[in-house]
Scaffold this motif. Sequence first.
Motif, short mmCIF file in Angstrom:
data_model
loop_
_atom_site.label_atom_id
_atom_site.label_comp_id
_atom_site.label_asym_id
_atom_site.label_seq_id
_atom_site.Cartn_x
_atom_site.Cartn_y
_atom_site.Cartn_z
N MET A 78 11.41 -24.72 18.25
CA MET A 78 11.73 -24.70 16.83
C MET A 78 10.50 -24.73 15.94
O MET A 78 10.61 -24.52 14.73
CB MET A 78 12.62 -25.90 16.48
N TRP A 79 9.33 -24.97 16.50
CA TRP A 79 8.13 -25.17 15.69
C TRP A 79 7.75 -23.90 14.93
O TRP A 79 7.45 -23.94 13.74
CB TRP A 79 6.98 -25.64 16.57
N GLY A 80 7.78 -22.75 15.61
CA GLY A 80 7.42 -21.51 14.95
C GLY A 80 8.37 -21.17 13.80
O GLY A 80 7.94 -20.70 12.75
N TYR A 81 9.65 -21.41 14.01
CA TYR A 81 10.64 -21.14 12.97
C TYR A 81 10.43 -22.07 11.79
O TYR A 81 10.48 -21.65 10.63
CB TYR A 81 12.04 -21.30 13.55
N PHE A 82 10.17 -23.34 12.08
CA PHE A 82 9.96 -24.31 11.00
C PHE A 82 8.75 -23.93 10.15
O PHE A 82 8.81 -23.95 8.92
CB PHE A 82 9.76 -25.71 11.59
N THR A 83 7.65 -23.56 10.78
CA THR A 83 6.44 -23.25 10.03
C THR A 83 6.62 -22.00 9.16
O THR A 83 6.04 -21.89 8.08
CB THR A 83 5.23 -23.06 10.96
N ALA A 84 7.44 -21.06 9.64
CA ALA A 84 7.69 -19.85 8.85
C ALA A 84 8.48 -20.18 7.59
O ALA A 84 8.30 -19.56 6.54
CB ALA A 84 8.45 -18.83 9.69
N ILE A 85 9.37 -21.19 7.69
CA ILE A 85 10.18 -21.59 6.55
C ILE A 85 9.39 -22.50 5.62
O ILE A 85 9.45 -22.38 4.40
CB ILE A 85 11.46 -22.32 7.03
N ALA A 86 8.64 -23.43 6.21
CA ALA A 86 7.98 -24.47 5.43
C ALA A 86 6.84 -23.95 4.57
O ALA A 86 6.55 -24.51 3.52
CB ALA A 86 7.48 -25.57 6.36
#
Length: 241
Positions: A78-86
Amino acid sequence: MAYPGYGGYGGPMPGMPAQGMPPQGMPGGPMRGPMGGPMPGHMGGPMGGAPPQGGYPAYGGGYPGTYGAPPPAANDPMWGYFTAIAGQDGEIDAEELQRCLTQSGFTGSYTPFSLDTCRIMIAMLDRDCTGKMGFNEFKELFTALNGWKQNFMMFDQDRSGTVEPHEMTQAISAMGYRVSPQALNAIMKRYNKGGRIFFDDYVACCVKLRSLTDHFRRRDTMQQGSVTFQYDDFILCTMSI
């Protein structure tokens, strides 16, 4: 004395993933990543099977992966998805969360979450009062949302996106909350639209029940079902959600 409204803390809650466990699939289609592909790992898992069992942390227990936790592993799905959103600030605000939940298709055929519901979802886990959520809170929120959606779907048999007031009462009871008929009546008046409860309002109700119960239990050090609030403390607890 019996503890009214402890909401399943420390005990099984139907449809709620066990503490620390990832959601087991998202109703309404797999989560979509930033580039349009399936969400990696457990966020894009298949639908089906019995609802996962578990509940909120035991009384006095901490939340998984919060204060003092090590930085997320580079291979966390989930880290890559979170950083793209954040974005650059490394945290997600209410508008970013709303876009995330809408673009991912989490609500499926249900009405997308309103900005107000996204605000209180963040407030539920915003322990440093920044109005945003970090990575660990992001993961915790999706675990809770998955459990709440599983519960909602148990009662929304016709997939209309709404439940009847009596079904909402059953859902609240199934989550372990024990509240008076007067309190249940107030909940129904607050969250119904045209005599039915939509998924967005159902989640908003679940967030408020969990958050207020958590505020209450942390002040009830003797576990007696009774606490004394100072006025300012009461306003802080209720207005922050």
